[in-house]
Design a protein around this motif. Structure first.
Motif, PDB file in Angstrom:
ATOM      1  N   VAL A 256      75.461 -24.407 -82.820  1.00 64.93           N
ATOM      2  CA  VAL A 256      74.832 -23.065 -83.419  1.00 64.93           C
ATOM      3  C   VAL A 256      75.247 -22.087 -82.469  1.00 64.93           C
ATOM      4  O   VAL A 256      74.490 -22.036 -81.791  1.00 64.93           O
ATOM      5  CB  VAL A 256      73.301 -24.202 -83.596  1.00 64.93           C
ATOM      6  CG1 VAL A 256      72.968 -22.711 -84.246  1.00 64.93           C
ATOM      7  CG2 VAL A 256      73.439 -25.761 -84.367  1.00 64.93           C
ATOM      8  N   ASP A 258      74.243 -18.291 -83.218  1.00 64.20           N
ATOM      9  CA  ASP A 258      72.639 -18.230 -83.521  1.00 64.20           C
ATOM     10  C   ASP A 258      72.874 -15.904 -83.614  1.00 64.20           C
ATOM     11  O   ASP A 258      72.892 -15.901 -82.617  1.00 64.20           O
ATOM     12  CB  ASP A 258      71.366 -18.251 -83.127  1.00 64.20           C
ATOM     13  CG  ASP A 258      69.755 -18.023 -83.823  1.00 64.20           C
ATOM     14  OD1 ASP A 258      69.988 -17.398 -84.656  1.00 64.20           O
ATOM     15  OD2 ASP A 258      68.959 -17.521 -82.269  1.00 64.20           O
ATOM     16  N   TRP A 260      71.241 -12.892 -84.222  1.00 61.20           N
ATOM     17  CA  TRP A 260      69.474 -12.234 -83.246  1.00 61.20           C
ATOM     18  C   TRP A 260      69.891 -10.920 -82.796  1.00 61.20           C
ATOM     19  O   TRP A 260      70.225 -10.416 -82.011  1.00 61.20           O
ATOM     20  CB  TRP A 260      68.710 -13.392 -82.462  1.00 61.20           C
ATOM     21  CG  TRP A 260      68.888 -13.238 -81.497  1.00 61.20           C
ATOM     22  CD1 TRP A 260      70.480 -14.258 -80.667  1.00 61.20           C
ATOM     23  CD2 TRP A 260      68.460 -13.303 -80.833  1.00 61.20           C
ATOM     24  NE1 TRP A 260      69.667 -14.082 -79.403  1.00 61.20           N
ATOM     25  CE2 TRP A 260      68.733 -13.462 -78.941  1.00 61.20           C
ATOM     26  CE3 TRP A 260      66.576 -12.704 -80.616  1.00 61.20           C
ATOM     27  CZ2 TRP A 260      68.057 -13.568 -77.718  1.00 61.20           C
ATOM     28  CZ3 TRP A 260      66.260 -12.536 -78.993  1.00 61.20           C
ATOM     29  CH2 TRP A 260      67.120 -12.915 -77.610  1.00 61.20           C
ATOM     30  N   CYS A 267      63.753 -12.710 -86.081  1.00 61.52           N
ATOM     31  CA  CYS A 267      64.419 -13.579 -85.171  1.00 61.52           C
ATOM     32  C   CYS A 267      63.230 -14.452 -84.104  1.00 61.52           C
ATOM     33  O   CYS A 267      63.730 -15.568 -84.483  1.00 61.52           O
ATOM     34  CB  CYS A 267      65.275 -13.054 -84.731  1.00 61.52           C
ATOM     35  SG  CYS A 267      66.879 -12.180 -86.055  1.00 61.52           S
ATOM     36  N   ASN A 271      62.324 -17.945 -83.504  1.00 64.10           N
ATOM     37  CA  ASN A 271      62.468 -18.199 -82.119  1.00 64.10           C
ATOM     38  C   ASN A 271      61.947 -19.958 -81.719  1.00 64.10           C
ATOM     39  O   ASN A 271      62.620 -20.924 -80.658  1.00 64.10           O
ATOM     40  CB  ASN A 271      62.599 -17.578 -81.162  1.00 64.10           C
ATOM     41  CG  ASN A 271      63.710 -16.961 -81.313  1.00 64.10           C
ATOM     42  OD1 ASN A 271      64.859 -16.937 -81.411  1.00 64.10           O
ATOM     43  ND2 ASN A 271      63.610 -15.654 -80.631  1.00 64.10           N
ATOM     44  N   MET A 274      63.395 -22.536 -83.033  1.00 63.37           N
ATOM     45  CA  MET A 274      64.591 -23.166 -82.575  1.00 63.37           C
ATOM     46  C   MET A 274      64.313 -23.757 -80.771  1.00 63.37           C
ATOM     47  O   MET A 274      65.770 -25.055 -80.556  1.00 63.37           O
ATOM     48  CB  MET A 274      65.266 -21.768 -82.713  1.00 63.37           C
ATOM     49  CG  MET A 274      65.638 -21.534 -83.921  1.00 63.37           C
ATOM     50  SD  MET A 274      67.424 -22.101 -84.771  1.00 63.37           S
ATOM     51  CE  MET A 274      68.066 -20.917 -84.185  1.00 63.37           C
ATOM     52  N   PHE A 288      73.604 -24.565 -78.367  1.00 65.98           N
ATOM     53  CA  PHE A 288      73.515 -23.289 -78.867  1.00 65.98           C
ATOM     54  C   PHE A 288      74.003 -21.606 -77.886  1.00 65.98           C
ATOM     55  O   PHE A 288      73.899 -22.315 -76.766  1.00 65.98           O
ATOM     56  CB  PHE A 288      71.616 -22.865 -78.434  1.00 65.98           C
ATOM     57  CG  PHE A 288      70.932 -23.393 -79.461  1.00 65.98           C
ATOM     58  CD1 PHE A 288      71.429 -25.099 -80.220  1.00 65.98           C
ATOM     59  CD2 PHE A 288      69.932 -23.218 -80.252  1.00 65.98           C
ATOM     60  CE1 PHE A 288      70.980 -25.842 -80.722  1.00 65.98           C
ATOM     61  CE2 PHE A 288      69.676 -24.268 -81.556  1.00 65.98           C
ATOM     62  CZ  PHE A 288      69.750 -25.244 -81.464  1.00 65.98           C
ATOM     63  N   GLY A 290      73.575 -17.823 -78.356  1.00 65.41           N
ATOM     64  CA  GLY A 290      72.952 -16.821 -78.980  1.00 65.41           C
ATOM     65  C   GLY A 290      74.190 -15.459 -79.051  1.00 65.41           C
ATOM     66  O   GLY A 290      74.326 -15.334 -78.138  1.00 65.41           O
ATOM     67  N   PRO A 334      67.816 -13.080 -89.122  1.00 62.70           N
ATOM     68  CA  PRO A 334      68.704 -14.263 -88.533  1.00 62.70           C
ATOM     69  C   PRO A 334      69.898 -14.413 -88.863  1.00 62.70           C
ATOM     70  O   PRO A 334      69.280 -15.021 -90.257  1.00 62.70           O
ATOM     71  CB  PRO A 334      67.367 -15.289 -88.147  1.00 62.70           C
ATOM     72  CG  PRO A 334      66.746 -15.044 -88.597  1.00 62.70           C
ATOM     73  CD  PRO A 334      66.631 -13.460 -89.464  1.00 62.70           C
ATOM     74  N   THR A 336      72.207 -17.755 -88.954  1.00 65.16           N
ATOM     75  CA  THR A 336      72.949 -19.225 -88.433  1.00 65.16           C
ATOM     76  C   THR A 336      74.631 -19.338 -88.745  1.00 65.16           C
ATOM     77  O   THR A 336      74.194 -19.772 -89.740  1.00 65.16           O
ATOM     78  CB  THR A 336      72.348 -19.910 -88.366  1.00 65.16           C
ATOM     79  OG1 THR A 336      71.611 -20.151 -89.687  1.00 65.16           O
ATOM     80  CG2 THR A 336      70.337 -20.038 -87.630  1.00 65.16           C
ATOM     81  N   ARG A 351      67.929 -22.377 -91.337  1.00 70.03           N
ATOM     82  CA  ARG A 351      66.725 -22.057 -90.955  1.00 70.03           C
ATOM     83  C   ARG A 351      66.750 -23.729 -89.344  1.00 70.03           C
ATOM     84  O   ARG A 351      66.914 -25.171 -90.436  1.00 70.03           O
ATOM     85  CB  ARG A 351      64.921 -21.613 -91.844  1.00 70.03           C
ATOM     86  CG  ARG A 351      65.377 -20.208 -92.162  1.00 70.03           C
ATOM     87  CD  ARG A 351      65.598 -19.451 -90.929  1.00 70.03           C
ATOM     88  NE  ARG A 351      65.856 -18.411 -91.491  1.00 70.03           N
ATOM     89  CZ  ARG A 351      67.145 -17.528 -91.205  1.00 70.03           C
ATOM     90  NH1 ARG A 351      68.012 -17.790 -91.105  1.00 70.03           N
ATOM     91  NH2 ARG A 351      67.339 -16.195 -91.711  1.00 70.03           N
ATOM     92  N   SER A 352      65.636 -23.655 -88.709  1.00 71.96           N
ATOM     93  CA  SER A 352      65.572 -24.615 -88.546  1.00 71.96           C
ATOM     94  C   SER A 352      65.389 -26.578 -89.028  1.00 71.96           C
ATOM     95  O   SER A 352      66.595 -26.985 -88.018  1.00 71.96           O
ATOM     96  CB  SER A 352      64.070 -24.579 -87.212  1.00 71.96           C
ATOM     97  OG  SER A 352      63.095 -24.527 -87.557  1.00 71.96           O
TER      98      SER A 352
END
Length: 364
Positions: A256, A258, A260, A267, A271, A274, A288, A290, A334, A336, A351-352
């Protein structure tokens, strides 16, 4: 409102016969200031950059130059924060301004500027209403009045639909104007690729050839290269420890990406969700990464610590000019990007909760 649209339509017709000479001559008269520096600026890489300067003599200044096609520029005065934005084309243009009200200057001699002025006028009532709504919303939030906050949000939703209708009508009546290309370029933030392609394909050839048409085409090309089903382009950025880290080093795992930033409110609100998702899927082999669009290392690192973001992080600290962000066509966060074990993009901008569903599909 109908009278406004008639006026705008007339301006659109005037555009087709405007004078396109070999250069522009920009003359300005500033009341309230007799001397000092005047700067001609434009936006480059999301920053306002001074590209030329002139001396103000007895309140008068002059710039001479050439533009390949009409585009937006700014006039700035030394020591003043306010700036005048307007459209330049290769013609004789005159500006009359008050030093204390530079943004309200009268600009004549540019047909595209006339179109731009009409557009700003069509949006003026919404800008004022929007400012008032924001003030009311902040007051309601400070008072913890959720009923009032919800009411304001509904009013704003209605206003946004009105803005869309007015803007759509404006664009229809001024399709051949480069200003329409400018407006459409600004509309591409967060726009899905098919919609962007449809909008671009409907643009007249002269607008496609303008700087704004070219920018939209560049966005389409970038977004096409990172569309679902395409191999995720590799990039290498530094970790907080200044160690280069490449996306390709994670190949073979579900990843993933991300995008941000510490300064991005949405964002930061996302978090915690996430973090919970990461705890749940990391033990199953999901990574992940970032990618921060920060430009301040201390704020970036503090946000990582404060929000408990325990996964890998990278950034070149270039803000919106992030190399990875540009490569992936990121213009809002944000954001992804979900990449499968083969390095192929399988989903974007989830989103998550939605992200969890797609991750579980890849792990089956």
């Amino acid at each position: 409102m109908k009278k406004l649209f008639i006026a705008i339509s007339a301006i659109g017709l005037f555009f087709t016969s405007c004078n396109q000479g070999e250069q522009f001559k920009l003359t300005g008269n500033i009341s309230g200031q007799t001397e000092g520096k005047v700067y001609l600026s434009k936006v480059q890489d999301n920053k306002l950059v001074k590209i030329d300067s002139a001396e103000l003599k007895e309140g008068v200044f002059e710039f001479v130059g050439t533009v390949a096609s009409p585009q937006r520029y700014f006039i700035q005065l030394d020591g003043k924060k306010e700036a005048l934005q307007f459209f330049i084309e290769n013609s004789n243009i005159n500006i009359n301004a008050d030093v204390e009200k530079l943004a309200e200057a009268k600009v004549v001699g540019s047909a595209e500027q006339d179109v731009f002025a009409a557009y700003k006028e069509s949006q003026k009532v919404f800008n004022e209403k929007g400012m008032n709504l924001r003030k009311e919303y902040m007051a309601a939030r400070n008072a913890q009045d959720q009923v009032k906050m919800d009411s304001i949000i509904k009013v704003d939703e209605v206003m946004q639909q009105e803005i869309k209708e007015v803007t759509d009508e404006f664009l229809k009546n001024n399709a051949a104007s480069v200003v329409s290309g400018f407006i459409k370029y600004r509309m591409t933030g967060g726009m899905e690729l098919p919609k962007m392609e449809e909008m671009y394909n409907a643009m007249p050839e002269n607008v496609k050839a303008s700087i704004y048409g070219v920018k939209i085409k560049d966005k389409i090309d970038i977004l096409s290269s990172v569309a679902v089903g395409k191999v995720a382009p590799d990039f290498t950025l530094n970790t907080p420890e200044e160690t280069p880290f490449s996306l390709s080093s994670l190949k073979g795992k579900v990843v993933v990406i991300d995008f941000w930033a510490s300064w991005c409110g949405p964002c930061r609100r996302e978090n915690p969700h996430m973090v919970e998702l990461y705890k749940e899927v990391n033990e199953k082999g999901v990574e992940f990464l970032g990618v921060s669009l920060d430009d301040n290392k201390e704020k970036w690192l503090k946000a990582i610590e404060d929000d408990g973001l325990v996964w890998k992080h990278v950034s070149d600290l270039q803000g919106w000019n992030s190399k990875a962000g540009k490569k992936y066509g990121i213009n809002s966060i944000p954001a992804t990007v979900l990449v499968d074990q083969n390095g192929v993009i399988v989903a974007k901008n989830l989103r998550s909760a939605e992200l969890k569903v797609e991750i579980e599909k890849l792990l089956q």
